[in-house]
Each structure stands twice: as C-alpha cells, then as structure tokens.
Design a protein around this motif. Structure first.
Motif, short mmCIF file in Angstrom:
data_model
loop_
_atom_site.label_atom_id
_atom_site.label_comp_id
_atom_site.label_asym_id
_atom_site.label_seq_id
_atom_site.Cartn_x
_atom_site.Cartn_y
_atom_site.Cartn_z
N PRO A 104 -0.77 80.08 23.35
CA PRO A 104 0.45 80.11 22.54
C PRO A 104 1.70 79.81 23.41
O PRO A 104 1.87 80.42 24.46
CB PRO A 104 0.50 81.54 21.99
CG PRO A 104 -0.39 82.35 22.86
CD PRO A 104 -1.35 81.43 23.55
N ILE A 105 2.49 78.88 22.94
CA ILE A 105 3.77 78.59 23.59
C ILE A 105 4.85 79.11 22.64
O ILE A 105 5.05 78.56 21.55
CB ILE A 105 3.96 77.07 23.84
CG1 ILE A 105 2.80 76.49 24.67
CG2 ILE A 105 5.31 76.79 24.48
CD1 ILE A 105 2.75 76.90 26.13
N ASN A 106 5.53 80.18 23.07
CA ASN A 106 6.59 80.79 22.26
C ASN A 106 7.96 80.40 22.80
O ASN A 106 8.15 80.34 24.02
CB ASN A 106 6.51 82.33 22.35
CG ASN A 106 5.21 82.90 21.78
OD1 ASN A 106 5.11 83.11 20.58
ND2 ASN A 106 4.22 83.15 22.64
N ALA A 107 8.91 80.18 21.90
CA ALA A 107 10.32 80.10 22.31
C ALA A 107 10.89 81.48 21.98
O ALA A 107 10.59 82.04 20.91
CB ALA A 107 11.04 79.02 21.53
N LEU A 108 11.68 82.02 22.88
CA LEU A 108 12.23 83.36 22.64
C LEU A 108 12.91 83.44 21.28
O LEU A 108 13.74 82.60 20.94
CB LEU A 108 13.25 83.71 23.74
CG LEU A 108 13.96 85.06 23.51
CD1 LEU A 108 13.03 86.23 23.79
CD2 LEU A 108 15.22 85.16 24.37
N THR A 157 20.78 81.84 25.44
CA THR A 157 21.02 80.55 24.79
C THR A 157 19.69 80.04 24.24
O THR A 157 18.68 80.08 24.95
CB THR A 157 21.51 79.52 25.85
OG1 THR A 157 22.49 80.19 26.64
CG2 THR A 157 22.06 78.27 25.23
N PRO A 158 19.69 79.57 22.99
CA PRO A 158 18.42 79.08 22.43
C PRO A 158 17.87 77.90 23.25
O PRO A 158 18.62 77.11 23.81
CB PRO A 158 18.80 78.61 21.02
CG PRO A 158 20.11 79.25 20.73
CD PRO A 158 20.80 79.51 22.03
N VAL A 159 16.56 77.84 23.29
CA VAL A 159 15.88 76.76 24.00
C VAL A 159 16.18 75.42 23.33
O VAL A 159 16.20 75.33 22.10
CB VAL A 159 14.35 77.06 23.95
CG1 VAL A 159 13.52 75.84 24.16
CG2 VAL A 159 14.00 78.17 24.90
#
Ligand code: SAM
Ligand code: DTB
Ligand code: SF4
Length: 329
Positions: free
Chosen positions: A225-229, A241-243
């Motif tokens: 799983p690759i999660n963005a915060l 700051t959003p990815v």
C-alpha cells in the motif's frame, strides 16, 4: 518474449533514487513495460476496509487520528462484534469488493475474547469467498499461526517511512520490531501487505530508502500500500503540505518497477486526487485501490466515483477477470 525486468532483491538506495527522479515520461514508460509484462490484463483489485476497533490506541504515531497521544475527534470505541462485521463484508462483496480488510487500533494482539472474535471474522470473510486481511499491530508466532489456520490471506503491517526518518514519526515502537512482525507473518505462511506513507516531511532519499527496505524483502511483500498522508486535525502532522499528485505517481511507478509481481495499492489520500491523477497512478502500475466510502476513520471516494474511475481508465476490477463458470453457446 523475454522479461523487460529482472526480479531483484539487492537494490541500492542510489539506484532507487535515480528511478524515482527519472524524467516522468521515462519513468512511466519503464513502469508500464514492467506492469504489462508482470500483470497482463490490467485488472484492479478492490479492497474494502473496516475499522473493527477504533481509537484509544497507546502508540504515538504522529500521523494517526486513533492515537491517544493525539487530540483528534476520534475517540476510543468498543469493538464491533462478529456478526455486524460479517454483514459489512457481505455488503462489500455485493458492491464488488474482492478483499475485505479489518483494522484494530492496537499496539499488538493480545490473547483472549477479542482475538477469538478476530479469528471468527477471518473465517466468516473467507467463507464468503473474499480475501481477508487483518491489521492489528504486532503479534506472536502462535497468534500468526492461528490466523493462518483461520484462513487469513494477508496481514498488513506498514513500515510507514524510512529507517532514518522513523524516529520523527513514532517513538513507541522500533523499526526493528516492525521487521520482526513481518517475519512472523511470513513464517506462518500468511501473505504480507506492507507499505508506507508519503507526505510526512520526509526527503526524496527517505522515500527511496523506504522502498529499498520493501524491495529487499525476499520474496517481495505480496501487496504494497502506498498512502499519501491524510492530515487530520489534532494530529502533530495536521499542517503538513499535501503531497503533489505527481509525487504519488512517481512512488507508485517506482514500487512497480522494483516489485513487479506485488499488488501496488493506491491507498489513503485518493479523496484529494483528481480522476486524472488517479488514472496516472493506474497507468504507473497501481493494481489495487481501497473501495468504499471510508478508510478506517477518514473518507475515501464514493463507490460510484470509483466505478466511473475504472470505466474512464478502461480497466476492469479483478473479480471481473474470473473465468466464467458457465459456457455461453
Ligand atoms: N494499529 C495497527 C498498526 O499500526 O499496524 C493497524 C492500524 S494502522 C491505522 C494501519 C496503517 O494505516 C498505518 O500503519 C499507517 O500506515 C496507515 N495510516 C494511519 N493513519 C494514516 C493517515 N492519517 N494517513 C495515511 N495513512 C495512515
Ligand atoms: C494502509 O496502508 N492504509 C489503510 C490500511 N492499510 C489499513 C489505512 C489508511 C488509514 C487512513 C487514516 C484513517 O482513515 O484513519
Ligand atoms: Fe495505533 Fe496503528 Fe494508529 Fe499507530 S497507526 S496509533 S499503532 S492505530
């Protein structure tokens, strides 16, 4: 036809960083070649997620709304019982999911009634013909064996970040303990679901370093799983700051190149992505998404939006690829 990739477990951080930073078109081209060769048919697995035990967790993970060290709106809730969980699994299957993932906000599994209930949930989910995944923190060899006997398909335990960045994210559990948990899961014969999160203030090198730990596990984790915060109010990372969407695309593409046969799951953070950015992630080699309106405590795109996403990308859900049980004359 010869393979356009070599299966390796000896990647260096420098090699991985060079892939991660390659010109985008080159990166996508390479990822596409690997993806089409290793996973012909372009099917996307739909995994639904349910939080069985929410909040009140004693760990201090800075990203997590369920930690009692953080002051998010999520409060400790009693655990869901077996029947309501199985009803949710049945509904997920009806909606088209082929994997059901259950989460417990625990530091570790303890023996007793809640663990027995977890085993019943796993058995029930498997009886429906769904893959079953559990994420519940650390476990012992004996607990891993009992989960395997109950038919558990996968155990999720993420690295979260690089070994170098780790101490800034969690202090109550070591990186080494995470790796030991992964070994216990493997020893019991349960497949590994292991990935991480980007957007937690890590450097580009940290991302390469986390991918190196994953890609040197032999065999590679079956699912990554690759999660963005998801920056949740009340957590120490609330103001991150959003990815940038293309950074997620790069992570997915690099994971695909390093771990050709793994399922690369585009995980948390999809609500912040446009349909086009998600399609780029699918093109980069993501072959699974979380499906259903909630992750554990935060939102995820609506089922209808995801059906539209797959249709726009021209890809099918993996269950649609199952051989027909009746012949058409
Ligand atoms: N308590 C268990 C554990 O930590 O292993 C299982 C549940 S925990 C919530 C599962 C994973 O969700 C974490 O390891 C982390 O990678 C991911 N996660 C939690 N909060 C997140 C957030 N705000 N944004 C992105 N991913 C998150
Ligand atoms: C994973 O890597 N991501 C999922 C699943 N495995 C357990 C969890 C994401 C959680 C996002 C924050 C929340 O909803 O609480
Ligand atoms: Fe607890 Fe897991 Fe959240 Fe960490 S990520 S606080 S261990 S629920």
């Amino acid at each position: 036809m010869t393979d356009s990739f070599t299966l390796r477990h000896d990647w260096s951080i420098a090699e991985i960083q060079a892939i991660l930073d390659a010109p985008l078109m080159d990166l996508l081209w390479r990822a596409q070649q690997v993806h089409r060769q290793a996973n012909p048919g372009y099917r996307v697995q739909l995994a639904s997620l349910l939080s069985v035990k929410t909040g009140g967790c004693e760990e201090d993970c800075t990203y997590c709304p369920q930690s009692m060290h953080n002051s998010s709106d999520v409060t400790g809730q009693p655990e869901l019982e077996v029947e309501p969980v199985l009803a949710r699994a049945r509904a997920a299957k009806q909606a088209g999911a082929d994997r059901f993932c259950m989460g417990w906000a625990w530091r570790e599994i303890r023996d007793g009634a809640p663990f027995e209930a977890m085993l019943s949930m796993v058995r029930g989910v498997r009886e429906m013909g769904l893959e079953a995944c559990v994420t519940a923190g650390m476990l012992t060899d004996a607990q891993a064996m009992r989960l395997a006997e109950a038919g558990l398909t996968a155990y999720n335990h993420n690295l979260d970040t690089s070994p170098e960045h780790y101490d800034r994210i969690i202090t109550t559990r070591t990186y080494e303990e995470r790796l030991e948990t992964l070994q216990r899961v493997r020893r019991a014969g349960v497949t590994l679901c292991c990935g991480g999160i980007i957007g937690m203030g890590e450097s580009d090198r940290d991302r390469a370093s986390m991918l190196q730990v994953l890609a040197t596990i032999d065999p590679h984790p079956e699912s990554v799983p690759i999660n963005a915060l998801v920056a949740v109010e009340g957590t120490p990372l609330e103001a991150q700051t959003p990815v940038e969407p293309l950074e997620l695309v790069r992570m997915v593409a690099t994971a695909r190149i390093l771990m050709p046969h793994s399922r690369v799951r585009l995980s948390a953070g999809r609500e912040q992505l446009s349909q086009e950015a998600q399609i780029l992630c699918l093109q980069a080699g993501a072959d699974s998404i979380f499906y259903g309106e909630t992750l554990l405590t935060t939102g995820n795109p609506a089922v209808e939006a995801d059906k539209a996403l797959l249709a726009a990308a021209g890809v099918q859900a993996s269950w649609q690829a199952q051989p027909e049980t009746h012949a058409c004359n």
